[in-house]
Design an enzyme around this catalytic site. Structure first.
Site, short mmCIF file in Angstrom:
data_model
loop_
_atom_site.label_atom_id
_atom_site.label_comp_id
_atom_site.label_asym_id
_atom_site.label_seq_id
_atom_site.Cartn_x
_atom_site.Cartn_y
_atom_site.Cartn_z
N ASP A 81 -3.75 -5.61 -20.05
CA ASP A 81 -2.63 -6.10 -20.87
C ASP A 81 -3.16 -6.84 -22.11
O ASP A 81 -4.32 -7.26 -22.17
CB ASP A 81 -1.70 -7.03 -20.05
N ASP A 158 1.37 -0.03 -15.19
CA ASP A 158 2.27 -1.00 -14.55
C ASP A 158 3.72 -0.52 -14.54
O ASP A 158 4.03 0.60 -14.97
CB ASP A 158 2.12 -2.35 -15.29
N ARG A 214 -0.71 0.94 -6.27
CA ARG A 214 -0.49 -0.36 -5.64
C ARG A 214 0.62 -0.25 -4.60
O ARG A 214 1.59 0.49 -4.81
CB ARG A 214 -0.13 -1.37 -6.71
N ASP A 218 1.72 -8.64 -6.45
CA ASP A 218 0.39 -9.08 -6.85
C ASP A 218 -0.23 -10.02 -5.81
O ASP A 218 0.44 -10.88 -5.25
CB ASP A 218 0.46 -9.87 -8.18
#
Ligand SMILES: *[C@@H]1O[C@H](CO)[C@@H](O)[C@H](O)[C@H]1NC(C)=O
Ligand SMILES: *[C@@H]1O[C@H](CO)[C@@H](O)[C@H](O)[C@H]1NC(C)=O
Ligand SMILES: *[C@@H]1O[C@H](CO)[C@@H](O)[C@H](O)[C@H]1NC(C)=O
Ligand SMILES: *[C@@H]1O[C@H](CO)[C@@H](O)[C@H](O)[C@H]1NC(C)=O
Ligand SMILES: *[C@@H]1O[C@H](CO)[C@@H](O)[C@H](O)[C@H]1NC(C)=O
Ligand SMILES: *[C@@H]1O[C@H](CO)[C@@H](O)[C@H](O)[C@H]1NC(C)=O
Ligand SMILES: *[C@@H]1O[C@H](CO)[C@@H](O)[C@H](O)[C@H]1NC(C)=O
Ligand SMILES: *[C@@H]1O[C@H](CO)[C@@H](O)[C@H](O)[C@H]1NC(C)=O
Length: 442
Positions: A81, A158, A214, A218
């Protein structure tokens, strides 16, 4: 029966040549030929957030090389990012952040490549990235070609600001497939890593378009302390509100239901390693590292490599644990036993877990994870430890190896010389020192 005493938080981990015949390698399902073993590297996010720049990247990249990490397989450096300006150029192209990278991204990427490292980029399948930089939804081809022109090798993608294009597996898969195609038709060979937090169960559909996905919110730097920002418990493997404060034990619980989805070419991603960030004890970091390796999560460090302790360095370089991660069979360990024990700790946890899995050459890995705040004596039948065992196998002699024995990891003396710069593992005269001073059991 297997009798075992485990200390609180400490993990025994052993390999047993249980079956004489060698285990066959699971066929690769890689859609693009990449990630036949779990990806390894380093990412800016956990230690620096959005606040990183070329000095920080250079420092950490140099440490990857000098500390021997690169030669152990940690090769990709992910700019996570905030790599671009807040606005696209008039022609729609992303623009490198000039303040953070005054030498220019192309120069930085050349340096990484000439050091044998790989360049990883980040974006979101949404209007913006999570840090409110331009996202790639609707700009997939433009962005893939721009990253490719910079020499990118890897994309972490993401799920922020996704414009409501989620809620069914098809919506998510279609959205992530657009980028998969854009990467495929670019001039580069990308490893493609989805970061959609388990949204719409990517383990059911991502392997045909990506190399990893994922599965949870997080991670944060805690072994077991529950956090309200990670609302689903470890037993809720499908979670509508994945969040961002998920502990190691929380993510492990979620992962335990879907370990069978891992196969060479596609891996469930348990999120980055927190080893080195200070929030866990050495035993807890060892456990975190071991479990990520045994379940075949990508091993992406998220720490400050110029501030590693000897203990953390020994954990991240343990050759037996890295061999477990990169084992060619590519079969994730499975959770066989969860046993509630007393006393519960102040958060209500008190359990012992037993995991096991098959490795190359007929070995097995067996893990006793003591998440109780006390020493535990465990007695379990062999068939439970291995899922299945024949009478003949039970009668065989077994050799067992402790993968955390002191003589397996790099010695503290060598580790401190490497960390303080007295010994540079990247020069050809010291190359192989890490391998030579450690003794993988087999
Ligand atoms: C990409 O690289 C991998 C090795 O990491 C290789 O197996 C694969 O064939 C390459 N794909 C293409 C299209 O070149
Ligand atoms: C990067 O950040 C560090 C720490 O804030 C600072 O010391 C350094 O000067 C910065 N470098 C660049 C190129 O901005
Ligand atoms: C888009 O514009 C930027 C900034 O003016 C320029 O550097 C870049 O080369 C252009 N990209 C394309 C694909 O034309
Ligand atoms: C793109 O996809 C085609 C067809 O699936 C495949 O043959 C090719 O290797 C892929 N290229 C890359 C760079 O992944
Ligand atoms: C573990 O037990 C010790 C004392 O036996 C106690 O001080 C500590 O708070 C306990 N830890 C947790 C996480 O409950
Ligand atoms: C390492 O130590 C273990 C005992 O902890 C011992 O059994 C083993 O033989 C040692 N291995 C080597 C290569 O020295
Ligand atoms: C580096 O560490 C080694 C081993 O602990 C020590 O002998 C040496 O003096 C240290 N050197 C520096 C420059 O700190
Ligand atoms: C060190 O060894 C590794 C693996 O054996 C090799 O890939 C690398 O090129 C070597 N580096 C140097 C500087 O000799």
């Amino acid at each position: 029966m297997l009798n075992m005493r485990t200390n609180s938080g400490v993990l025994a981990c052993l390999t047993l040549p249980l079956i004489a015949s060698s285990q066959s390698i699971t066929p690769s399902i890689s859609y693009n030929g990449n990630a036949n073993t779990p990806q390894m590297g380093w990412d800016t996010y956990n230690a620096y957030g959005l606040d990183y720049n070329e000095t920080i990247v250079r420092t950490n990249a140099q440490r990857l090389t000098n500390l021997g990490f690169r030669d152990l397989g940690y090769r990709v450096v992910i700019f996570d990012d905030a790599m671009t300006e807040r606005q696209r150029a008039e022609n729609g192209s992303l623009v490198a952040n000039a303040e953070k990278f005054p030498s220019g991204l192309a120069t930085l990427v050349d340096e990484l490549h000439s050091d044998g490292l790989l360049f990883g980029v980040y974006s979101s399948a949404g209007k913006y990235t999570c840090g409110k930089y331009p996202g790639s939804l609707g700009y997939e081809k433009t962005d893939a070609d721009w990253w490719s022109s910079l020499g990118a090798d890897y994309l972490k993608y993401d799920n922020c600001y996704n414009e409501g294009l989620s809620g069914t597996p098809k919506l998510s898969q279609d959205r992530y497939a657009v980028m998969s195609n854009a990467l495929n038709t670019s001039n580069s060979n990308f490893t493609y890593s989805l970061c959609n937090w388990g949204d719409d169960k990517p383990w059911e559909w991502a392997s045909t378009i990506a190399n990893s996905a994922r599965i949870s919110g997080d991670i944060y730097d805690s072994f077991l302390v529950p956090s309200t920002s990670c609302p689903c418990g470890p037993d809720e493997y499908y979670c509508e509100l994945p969040g961002y404060g998920c502990s190691v034990l929380n993510i492990l619980g979620k992962a335990s239901y879907i370990t069978s989805k891992n196969q060479p070419g596609y891996w469930n991603d348990l999120d980055m390693l927190e080893v080195g960030n200070g929030g866990m004890t050495t035993a807890e970091y060892r456990t975190h590292m071991t479990m990520w390796a045994a379940i075949k999560s990508p091993l992406i460090m998220g720490n400050k490599l110029d501030q590693l302790s000897v203990a953390d360095y020994q954990i991240l370089t343990n050759p037996a644990i890295l061999a477990l991660s990169q084992d060619p069979v590519g079969s994730a360990a499975q959770r066989r036993v969860v046993k509630q024990v007393e006393p519960k700790d102040e958060y209500g946890f008190g359990e012992v877990q037993i995991w096991s899995g098959q490795l190359y050459g007929g070995d097995y890995v067996v893990i006793f994870l003591n998440a109780a705040n006390d020493t535990q004596d465990v007695e379990v039948p062999l068939w439970q430890v291995f899922g299945l065992i024949t009478a003949t196998q039970a009668e065989e002699d077994w050799a067992t190896y402790d993968l955390w024995a002191e003589n397996v990891t790099i010695s503290a003396g060598v580790a401190s010389m490497v960390l303080n710069g007295t010994m540079d593992l990247s020069s050809s005269s010291t190359n192989g020192t890490l391998q030579a001073t450690t003794t993988p059991p087999r």
